[in-house]
Each structure stands twice: as C-alpha cells, then as structure tokens.
Design a protein around this motif. Structure first.
Motif, PDB file in Angstrom:
ATOM      1  N   UNK A 130      45.678  29.601  45.060  1.00  0.00           N
ATOM      2  CA  UNK A 130      45.002  30.112  43.777  1.00  0.00           C
ATOM      3  C   UNK A 130      43.987  29.157  43.113  1.00  0.00           C
ATOM      4  N   UNK A 131      44.741  27.938  43.180  1.00  0.00           N
ATOM      5  CA  UNK A 131      43.602  26.939  42.833  1.00  0.00           C
ATOM      6  C   UNK A 131      42.251  26.689  43.388  1.00  0.00           C
ATOM      7  N   UNK A 132      42.400  26.737  44.841  1.00  0.00           N
ATOM      8  CA  UNK A 132      41.192  26.799  45.625  1.00  0.00           C
ATOM      9  C   UNK A 132      40.286  27.821  45.330  1.00  0.00           C
ATOM     10  N   UNK A 133      40.960  29.168  45.069  1.00  0.00           N
ATOM     11  CA  UNK A 133      39.969  30.273  44.714  1.00  0.00           C
ATOM     12  C   UNK A 133      39.253  29.931  43.707  1.00  0.00           C
ATOM     13  N   UNK A 134      39.883  29.421  42.254  1.00  0.00           N
ATOM     14  CA  UNK A 134      39.406  29.091  41.174  1.00  0.00           C
ATOM     15  C   UNK A 134      38.177  28.099  41.473  1.00  0.00           C
ATOM     16  N   UNK A 135      38.520  26.999  42.131  1.00  0.00           N
ATOM     17  CA  UNK A 135      37.285  26.044  42.416  1.00  0.00           C
ATOM     18  C   UNK A 135      36.236  26.856  43.058  1.00  0.00           C
TER      19      UNK A 135
ATOM     20  N   UNK B  16      42.807  35.390  43.691  1.00  0.00           N
ATOM     21  CA  UNK B  16      43.495  34.566  42.946  1.00  0.00           C
ATOM     22  C   UNK B  16      44.503  35.096  42.122  1.00  0.00           C
ATOM     23  N   UNK B  17      44.363  36.217  41.218  1.00  0.00           N
ATOM     24  CA  UNK B  17      45.377  36.679  40.671  1.00  0.00           C
ATOM     25  C   UNK B  17      46.490  37.069  41.306  1.00  0.00           C
ATOM     26  N   UNK B  18      46.246  37.783  42.468  1.00  0.00           N
ATOM     27  CA  UNK B  18      47.387  38.078  43.539  1.00  0.00           C
ATOM     28  C   UNK B  18      48.154  36.761  43.884  1.00  0.00           C
ATOM     29  N   UNK B  19      47.655  35.922  44.362  1.00  0.00           N
ATOM     30  CA  UNK B  19      48.143  34.776  44.674  1.00  0.00           C
ATOM     31  C   UNK B  19      48.987  33.998  43.573  1.00  0.00           C
ATOM     32  N   UNK B  20      48.431  33.995  42.336  1.00  0.00           N
ATOM     33  CA  UNK B  20      49.007  33.462  41.140  1.00  0.00           C
ATOM     34  C   UNK B  20      50.242  34.144  40.663  1.00  0.00           C
ATOM     35  N   UNK B  21      50.363  35.523  40.843  1.00  0.00           N
ATOM     36  CA  UNK B  21      51.588  36.291  40.390  1.00  0.00           C
ATOM     37  C   UNK B  21      52.649  35.874  41.536  1.00  0.00           C
ATOM     38  N   UNK B  22      52.265  35.389  42.688  1.00  0.00           N
ATOM     39  CA  UNK B  22      53.445  35.072  43.682  1.00  0.00           C
ATOM     40  C   UNK B  22      54.214  33.981  43.400  1.00  0.00           C
ATOM     41  N   UNK B  23      53.643  33.226  42.360  1.00  0.00           N
ATOM     42  CA  UNK B  23      54.554  31.928  41.922  1.00  0.00           C
ATOM     43  C   UNK B  23      56.058  32.267  41.421  1.00  0.00           C
TER      44      UNK B  23
END
Length: 140
Positions: A5-10, A133-140
């Motif tokens: 998710x961090x990489x996608x934000x960058x 990124x939203x999908x990956x950040x929800x997996x936390x």
C-alpha cells in the motif's frame, strides 16, 4: 500501512506530480491556454499531489479514499473531454468553454494522444492504484 500500500501511494504521488508538472509545462512554457474542462482537470489533479504526499508521510490509509474520489471525478472529466475532442457528434453538443474551445487540440500525437488523453491516463492509473492501495491497506 503495508509495504504494498505504501508503494502504491508513492507511485500515485509520482503520477500526480508528473501530470501536474506536465500541465504546467504546457501552459507556462509552451503557452497553451487551458480550456474550461482543462481547468477542471487541474483543479482535481493538483490536490492529489499534496494528498498523497501527506498520506505517505503520515502512513494514512485514508489517503486512498481521497485518491479514489478525486481520481474517479477526474477520470470522468478527462475521458468526457477526450470524447468531445474525438467523437464528431459530441462536438456539436460540447460546452462553450470561453476563449479556448474544449474541442481544440494543441497536441494530437499519432492522431490519438491529446492533453485530455494524457490526463485521462494519469487519472486512470491513480484510480487503479488507489483502489488496490485501499484493498491492501484494509488487510492490515
């Protein structure tokens, strides 16, 4: 926020920054005056640079929600703008845009690539990366 998710934000920030600098290049260096729909696209794109930068610094997963909203609106605006440039029957009903017509094409590389096309690609990329990124950040 997870590393994906961090990489996608960058990556989203880089796309927004390049699109912003590109629009400034066309208007300030090439002296292409933006039409009304181009201004709307700028109003939508420019904040994304700041939103993603703050999201990266704070590691805020809500950044992707803002990215989805802004890029979805920009996606619709830029692809509509491109359509009125390229589809003949839409040109007759295109909005009157002031001094510069919205169907004007300062660039037309290969008969396909215009400025709204470039903006549409940027918004599409940011939308896809924001959704992922939203999908990956929800997996936390």
């Amino acid at each position: 926020m997870k590393k994906k998710a961090e990489n996608l934000a960058v990556y989203s920030w880089v796309v927004a920054l390049v699109a912003t600098l590109g629009s400034l290049y066309f208007s300030e260096i090439r002296h292409y005056e933006p039409c009304l729909l181009c201004w709307y696209q700028r109003i939508i794109m420019y904040p994304l640079v700041i939103i993603f930068l703050i999201g990266i610094i704070l590691k805020d997963r809500n950044t992707f929600i803002y990215g989805i909203v802004f890029s979805a609106i920009g996606f619709l605006t830029s692809w509509y703008h491109y359509a009125i440039q390229k589809v003949t029957f839409l040109q007759d009903s295109s909005p009157a845009c002031g001094q510069v017509s919205c169907i004007a094409q300062y660039i037309n590389w290969g008969g396909v690539i215009t400025i709204p096309f470039l903006a549409g690609i940027a918004f599409t990329l940011i939308l896809i990366m924001s959704l992922l990124g939203f999908k990956y950040s929800k997996e936390d």
